[in-house]
Design a protein around this motif. Structure first.
Motif, PDB file in Angstrom:
ATOM      1  N   LYS A 383       0.828  -1.206   0.000  1.00 49.81           N
ATOM      2  CA  LYS A 383       0.000   0.000   0.000  1.00 49.81           C
ATOM      3  C   LYS A 383       0.864   1.258   0.000  1.00 49.81           C
ATOM      4  CE  LYS A 383      -3.034  -0.407   3.351  1.00 49.81           C
ATOM      5  NZ  LYS A 383      -4.309  -0.144   4.061  1.00 49.81           N
ATOM      6  N   ARG A 386       2.146   1.722  -3.514  1.00 49.28           N
ATOM      7  CA  ARG A 386       1.106   2.232  -4.422  1.00 49.28           C
ATOM      8  C   ARG A 386       0.850   3.712  -4.175  1.00 49.28           C
ATOM      9  NH1 ARG A 386      -3.154  -2.864  -4.026  1.00 49.28           N
ATOM     10  NH2 ARG A 386      -2.048  -4.233  -5.500  1.00 49.28           N
ATOM     11  N   ASN A 390       1.318   6.678  -6.921  1.00 51.07           N
ATOM     12  CA  ASN A 390       0.197   7.557  -7.266  1.00 51.07           C
ATOM     13  C   ASN A 390       0.554   9.028  -7.103  1.00 51.07           C
ATOM     14  OD1 ASN A 390      -1.331   5.272  -7.709  1.00 51.07           O
ATOM     15  ND2 ASN A 390      -2.561   5.463  -5.850  1.00 51.07           N
TER      16      ASN A 390
END
Length: 485
Positions: A383, A386, A390
């Motif tokens: 996570k 990611r 992003n």
């Protein structure tokens, strides 16, 4: 009015709870705050009323448990101003009920106006509260004749308070022996506080008329009250960015990488202890600092002072970088932070301070240090990766392989799938001399050089040699010249 509120929201007084609730509670709504004794329900309620004082709302605390003096002392200990809040004590030990010593606060269903309802109605009509806390509503279950009467009375009470345009917070002593499922159907919002030996959490299981951030979210209680740390949801964070090449400042290393690392990717620096993983990562940060970019290094295995001394010894001016604000080094000790606290601070670095490179120094230390992972350390690292992608932030992760030489492994914890790029560093023994080599195993976004090169770390800095084309068996730890017998 804070940045999290809008005219149609009632702030709870706990900043990140308002974030989770998409701005706060809905006005004239009823919220059930569930949790076992000691989970923080009363502290939550005191925050809610103290926020009302700040917002010039009238507050009423209907107390069916702890004495009023204890509640005011508790608020004072956390620095919460509830002096203007009105208290109505309806516990059997309260002043209102000491004279007759009766526990028959709810009479039979045939009685039109039970004494407790009369007391609450009278106080509400006198005070005109904007915010009401009833703590705990489950005490009333013991004062009614049956469950049906309890639900009927509670629903009537909620409807009356909402008709007075009050926002209501009911606490429930949730336990297997005393279920509160019926109460959950009667309210607009359900918030559950849980705790175990390692952590406290908050979760919103129902929020009628609004969205909320999925949990569970970490809760901590400190000298200034309750804090909630929302769980990181990478998909909630996205921004436009253009990918570039991040140079190391070492031409031969950049040649291996075909110009450098692509920004907005996650790179694993993998190898045994002492091979130069942290130094290599700092080399990229040094070059970025020269362009005015900010980096943050989270150290999970090495103390800050040792890292500063070691970096200065190899010509990486970390102290000057820290003074200029282009580098921050944070040492994270075991059990110091929960995973949600860590990701919160990481988000602050990216979104508030503009950090463009984040380095997690020591996967093994990361796994040991952070509480609340529930054995899902790899899941949380995914996570984080990611989120960084992003946001267009370059991630560096050092991963220790415990074998000094011998059979080659890219990562010890089988985490190679988490990385966009993998740079491998190895110790090798050649003719009695211990040397270091560096190479690229994987790059998702670009081509890379397949050769291994010798790595040297000296007082003058990090240097990378020419491709070692004449050696074979380097990754076994014992290389040989191709023409050796």
């Amino acid at each position: 009015m804070s940045q999290f509120s809008s005219p149609s929201r009632i702030e709870t007084g706990i900043r990140q709870v308002d974030t989770i609730l998409d701005g706060g509670l809905l006005p004239a709504s009823a919220t059930l705050l569930r949790g076992e004794p000691g989970s923080g329900k009363t502290i939550f309620g005191l925050h809610f009323l103290a926020e009302g004082v700040r917002a010039d709302d009238t507050g009423l605390y209907i107390n069916l448990g702890e004495p009023t003096a204890y509640l005011r002392d508790t608020a004072d200990s956390f620095g919460l101003d509830i002096d203007p809040v009105n208290f109505l004590t309806l516990s059997p030990s309260g002043e209102e009920f000491r004279a007759d010593q009766t526990y028959d606060l709810f009479r039979s269903g045939e009685t039109e106006n039970p004494p407790l309802v009369e007391n609450i109605r009278g106080e509400v009509e006198t005070v005109g509260p904007d915010r009401v806390v009833i703590d705990p509503i489950t005490e009333l279950r013991y004062l009614t004749m049956d469950d049906h009467q309890f639900r009927t009375q509670v629903l009537a009470l909620i409807d009356f308070l909402k008709s007075q345009e009050a926002t209501v917070l009911l606490t429930s002593q949730a336990a297997d022996s005393v279920p509160d499922d019926d109460l959950q159907f009667l309210v607009d919002t359900v918030i559950t506080l849980e705790r175990d030996q390692r952590q406290r959490t908050l979760d919103v299981s129902k929020f009628r008329g609004s969205s909320s951030k999925r949990g569970p979210h970490t809760v901590t209680i400190s000298d200034d009250g309750m804090h909630v740390w929302p769980q990181l949801v990478p998909s909630d964070h996205q921004r436009e960015f253009s990918s570039e090449k991040l140079s190391s400042g070492v031409p031969e290393l950049d040649s291996l990488l075909r110009g450098g690392l692509t920004t907005g990717t996650v790179t694993f620096l993998s190898g045994p202890t002492g091979v130069g993983k942290t130094t290599t990562g700092l080399q990229f940060m040094k070059e970025a600092a020269g362009r005015g970019q900010r980096s943050v290094l989270y150290s999970f295995e090495e103390n800050r002072s040792t890292m500063l001394e070691r970096a200065e010894a190899v010509n990486i001016p970390v102290k000057a970088m820290i003074e200029r604000g282009t580098l921050r080094i944070e040492e994270v000790s075991p059990d110091e932070l929960t995973i949600d606290e860590f990701t919160h601070y990481l988000q602050q670095e990216v979104e508030e301070h503009g950090s463009e490179i984040i380095m997690i120094d020591g996967v093994s230390g990361y796994e040991r240090a952070l509480r609340g992972t529930g054995g899902k350390e790899t899941h949380h690292l995914i996570k984080i990766g990611r989120y960084l992608r992003n946001m267009g932030v370059t991630g560096l992760v050092t991963n220790e392989v415990h074998q000094i030489t011998g059979e080659f492994r890219a990562t010890e914890q089988q985490m190679s799938h988490l990385a966009d790029n993998i740079i491998v560093l190895r110790h090798v023994e050649y003719k009695g001399e211990l040397r270091k080599v560096i190479g690229v195993l994987k790059m998702r976004t670009s081509d890379y050089e397949n050769w291994l090169r010798e790595l040297n770390i000296t007082e003058h800095g990090l240097t990378v040699g020419e491709p070692m084309s004449n050696l074979r068996g380097i990754l076994t730890g014992t290389p040989n010249w191709q023409d050796d017998e």
